[in-house]
Design a protein around this motif. Structure first.
Motif, mmCIF file in Angstrom:
data_model
loop_
_atom_site.group_PDB
_atom_site.id
_atom_site.type_symbol
_atom_site.label_atom_id
_atom_site.label_comp_id
_atom_site.label_asym_id
_atom_site.label_seq_id
_atom_site.Cartn_x
_atom_site.Cartn_y
_atom_site.Cartn_z
ATOM 1 N N TRP A 141 -31.746 -17.926 -39.280
ATOM 2 C CA TRP A 141 -32.744 -16.672 -39.462
ATOM 3 C C TRP A 141 -34.056 -17.118 -39.617
ATOM 4 O O TRP A 141 -34.384 -17.706 -40.634
ATOM 5 N N SER A 142 -34.772 -17.226 -38.425
ATOM 6 C CA SER A 142 -36.040 -18.267 -38.222
ATOM 7 C C SER A 142 -37.141 -17.436 -37.502
ATOM 8 O O SER A 142 -36.754 -16.798 -36.596
ATOM 9 N N LEU A 199 -40.508 -17.219 -44.336
ATOM 10 C CA LEU A 199 -40.603 -15.698 -43.792
ATOM 11 C C LEU A 199 -40.665 -14.833 -45.067
ATOM 12 O O LEU A 199 -39.758 -14.019 -45.188
ATOM 13 N N LEU A 200 -41.750 -14.886 -45.809
ATOM 14 C CA LEU A 200 -41.694 -13.815 -46.972
ATOM 15 C C LEU A 200 -41.323 -12.396 -46.627
ATOM 16 O O LEU A 200 -40.847 -11.586 -47.349
ATOM 17 N N GLY A 226 -37.260 -17.966 -33.148
ATOM 18 C CA GLY A 226 -36.858 -17.127 -32.094
ATOM 19 C C GLY A 226 -35.707 -17.551 -31.217
ATOM 20 O O GLY A 226 -34.888 -18.202 -31.730
ATOM 21 N N GLY A 227 -35.243 -17.013 -29.974
ATOM 22 C CA GLY A 227 -34.259 -17.179 -29.516
ATOM 23 C C GLY A 227 -32.983 -16.806 -30.171
ATOM 24 O O GLY A 227 -32.856 -15.795 -31.165
ATOM 25 N N MET A 228 -32.255 -17.793 -30.082
ATOM 26 C CA MET A 228 -30.778 -17.812 -30.883
ATOM 27 C C MET A 228 -31.168 -18.080 -32.664
ATOM 28 O O MET A 228 -30.035 -17.711 -33.211
ATOM 29 N N PHE A 233 -31.240 -12.153 -33.341
ATOM 30 C CA PHE A 233 -29.887 -12.607 -33.056
ATOM 31 C C PHE A 233 -29.010 -12.907 -33.883
ATOM 32 O O PHE A 233 -27.783 -12.682 -33.766
ATOM 33 N N ALA A 234 -29.576 -13.063 -35.230
ATOM 34 C CA ALA A 234 -28.467 -13.277 -36.217
ATOM 35 C C ALA A 234 -27.678 -12.029 -36.596
ATOM 36 O O ALA A 234 -26.577 -12.163 -36.975
#
Length: 385
Positions: free
Chosen positions: A102-103, A141-142, A106-108, A113-114
């Motif tokens: 969970w970032s 990722l606050l 991006g992408g997967m 996507f998560a």
């Protein structure tokens, strides 16, 4: 998962069986999905083979290539999970922790996507491997903390690890981070927008420790297991332990692993590190830590064949014996996950086991008494019975 077990009852005879204290020529009974004393209806002659506990994989992201073999090819995640199931079974993995990002990357690795992945796994039917989720949350990722916590709650995620993949050193010096354009494309952003995002996240770093501590406390109160990733020093391990992150995944240095071990924090290392003979990025060598008693579990990381390969390599090189080495991929990771019903071949435990040929090939994998993989001579012997 309602597939039938081998409820007619079987005795697995003639094989060498790996018990907690070593190999022994004993008969294993299997009935109603659990291991029993001998005396079941049918005997399967497995002479010349070994029976070992099923592999408990604490951290693996090799499933990604099944869900999206090419960028954008992420249409039916359910079919991809069936393919993951087959690969896990063929490599003797009976319990698999799927490590999903969970970032900001991006992408997967994106939050979107998560969410898709969690929904697909919840809805999947017919999977034989016991698949569980680990969410790898980017600590900076606050703005995502509330959504992330809600997803953990909604999907019953049992294991959360905090990552920090920001290129802080470059950002601190005002330099352009490496691989910026490729990362931007993966995230669906322009390089300029991606760099602006990285700078924003980096600029909020002072608020991260308190935010992590609060989220970790709330998750721990719900029974979620918590860990940190890539601890690079004893100080880093101590810092994250103080915030409730007790599992140390893939520490980069001996000092970090020693600090974790001294505090009773489980240490998880990547099995590919052992197979390669060292870290691909210059970090500490996993087999050296195993030899010194500093590792609790070896995980597949990015390659599902690696746990079995790593143990057999260490046994061949004299790093450990088979019983202690195999425990790193069965009993000990099961203990880290709090799964006392598996990891060893003892009456009353789940019938999670593999049948291995002398050359290391896996002829059969059973998960809770269900056949998830069977091939070759082992399959012929089961059919003959």
């Amino acid at each position: 998962m309602s597939e039938p077990t081998l409820d007619l009852g079987l005795d697995l005879v003639g094989a060498e069986v790996l018990l907690p204290d070593g190999l022994a020529q004993v008969t294993l009974g299997v009935r109603d999905g659990v291991l029993t004393a001998p005396g079941q209806r049918r005997a399967i002659d497995l002479s010349g083979f070994r029976i070992l506990p099923g592999i408990v994989d604490l951290h693996g992201d090799g499933f990604e290539r099944h869900l999206a073999p090419r960028r954008g090819a992420m249409k039916n995640l359910g079919d991809g999970l069936m393919s993951v199931d087959a690969e896990l079974a063929a490599n003797g993995i009976t319990t698999a922790v799927l490590a999903q990002f969970w970032s900001w990357e991006g992408g997967m690795r994106s939050p979107e996507f998560a969410q898709r992945f969690l929904t697909a796994l919840d809805a999947a039917e017919g999977l034989l491997t016991d698949m569980r989720v680990q969410l790898r949350f980017e600590s900076h990722l606050l703005s995502d903390y509330a959504d992330f916590e809600a997803a953990v709650d909604a999907h019953g995620v049992p294991y959360v690890v905090f990552n920090d993949h920001l290129p802080h050193a470059a950002l601190e010096k005002g330099k352009k981070p490496p691989r910026l354009t490729g990362q931007a494309l993966k995230g669906g952003r322009s390089p300029e927008a991606h760099l602006a995002l990285l700078k924003e996240l980096h600029g909020a770093r002072d608020a991260v420790p308190e935010a992590v501590a609060g989220l970790a406390a709330r998750l721990a109160a719900k029974g979620v297991r918590l860990g940190s990733h890539d601890d690079d020093s004893a100080e880093t391990r101590t810092f994250w332990r103080a915030r409730g992150l007790m599992i140390s995944e893939f520490p980069e240095t001996r000092e970090a692993a020693e600090a974790a071990q001294a505090a009773g924090d489980p240490v998880v290392m990547g099995a590919p590190n052992v197979v390669r003979g060292g870290s691909h990025s210059g970090n500490v060598t996993a087999s050296d830590l195993v030899a010194d008693g500093l590792v609790d579990a070896l995980a597949s990381d990015y390659h599902y064949p690696a746990p079995k390969q790593a143990v057999l390599r260490m046994v061949e090189e004299g790093v450990c014996d088979l019983a202690s080495g195999w425990a790193l991929i069965s009993a000990r990771p099961a203990a880290v996950l709090g799964l006392g019903d598996r990891g060893t071949l003892e009456p009353g435990k789940r019938a999670d086991l593999i049948v291995m040929a002398p050359d290391g090939r896996i002829g059969a994998t059973l998960v809770g008494g269900r056949v998830s993989h069977m091939a070759g001579d082992v399959a012929a012997r089961f059919m003959a019975a």
